[in-house]
Design an enzyme around this catalytic site. Sequence first.
Site, short mmCIF file in Angstrom:
data_model
loop_
_atom_site.label_atom_id
_atom_site.label_comp_id
_atom_site.label_asym_id
_atom_site.label_seq_id
_atom_site.Cartn_x
_atom_site.Cartn_y
_atom_site.Cartn_z
N ASP A 89 0.84 -1.19 0.00
CA ASP A 89 0.00 0.00 0.00
C ASP A 89 0.87 1.24 0.00
O ASP A 89 2.05 1.20 0.38
CB ASP A 89 -0.94 0.00 1.20
N GLU A 152 -0.06 -0.90 5.81
CA GLU A 152 1.02 -0.41 6.66
C GLU A 152 0.93 1.10 6.85
O GLU A 152 1.27 1.61 7.91
CB GLU A 152 2.37 -0.79 6.04
#
Length: 469
Positions: A89, A152
């Site tokens: 991400d 994250e």
Amino acid sequence: MTINFKAEVDKRRDELMKDLFSLLEINSERDDSQADAQHPFGPGPVKALEHFLAMAERDGYTTENIDNYAGHFEYGQGDEVLGIFAHLDVVPAGSGWRTDPYKPEVIDGQLYARGSSDDKGPTMACYYGLKIIKDLGLPVSKKVRFVVGTDEESGWADMDYYFQHAGVKAPDFGFSPDAEFPIINGEKGNITEYLHFAGTNAGAVQLRCFEGGLRENMVPESAAAVLAGNIDQQELEDALSLFLDAHPQVSGSVEAQTKGIRVEIIGKSAHGSTPQEGINGATYLAKFLIDFDIQGDARAFLEVTADLLHDDFQGQKLGVAYHDDRMGELTMNAGVFQFKEGAEDNTIALNFRYPQGTNPETIQKVLEKLAGVTRVSLAEHGHTPHYVPMDDPLVETLLSVYEKHTGLKGYEQVIGGGTFGRLLKRGVAFGAMFPDYENTMHQANEHTDVEDLYRAAAIYAEAIYELIK
């Protein structure tokens, strides 16, 4: 057996870059507006995860997709498991790019794209490091589990879910390729605390709304407010012109709208763990607005922002500053601002990176005393300070390989940023930024040095092999 890992990387330069480009072209920003049971953080992170796992299957690994939260594959055999934790991400691209953030482009040896340095570039360098060991069939006595997450940059809900549902024991030791060389063996605690305000207005000028910031762990590049009442556009334009002359580090604009006059200030984004490297558009906007006759809760919101948060990155004006001899200073990023006239609950999100010796509750008690703040709440997810000693064999091995490849002396580092390295008791962050590298994580025009990625891949290959041979 002597292996020239740099030469092995050189043989795979083109395929490494091709695979990296294909991953960077995927917009994997979290999008809660499109989240559902099949897309826990929106479709982008899932697409990146599926793409990465398909690549691993192409290269002969057996993969596991843990309900689109995270995935992994394994290599080798043995009772001990080395964990490698990376993430796919990315933070929102934001504005101010000279290139399309999702059309990777190499300019003067620098690869520009969102995720090029955080964390798709390092992830791919590390992936190819392991791939070299597999391609060569080198003998190993431990197992490697390569884990990739998809949240994250937000709340780490991906890893919470992964450890609950993956059905495998946690690795015995490991690292995350998501920071700097020579090593990150210490990470400060990480918590976001929310200052809450009511929404009353008073005075000759009304603050209809104030918004700034995309994520709590990003310095707000820009912020905008809408004003109404006893004020006109020309007055605002004249005042803003004087303000910008006095503060050339920011830019701004005034625009008439149906509900009032909109004022915007633009600064510079940066990673929330290094707020001093950014220019907080929201605190500058509050500093501009504070001179107008805005009263009530709106005034309290602006005063906290302009008087206590502006240009204070260690919480000294708030009274929460703290220093630890090993971990250094507490740092604070004022990340997301939301005020709407009449709303019962307006907030300012403060992201703290704190050393050992203090804690979120201690910080909260101080913040609760601030004038105009109705209450202070804590984010559901946070991290306590983490440290792995320098004499741990994991740290010693990683530093030894780094020193061999660079000729530089290794040393310990404690950072305010949080990485997946802290998921394990014996976990660290290792690369991929080299010393004196320009850190553009979470900024417009994020980029990474192409040659440094190849250097990192060779270091990862030898480091992994030394840890599992």
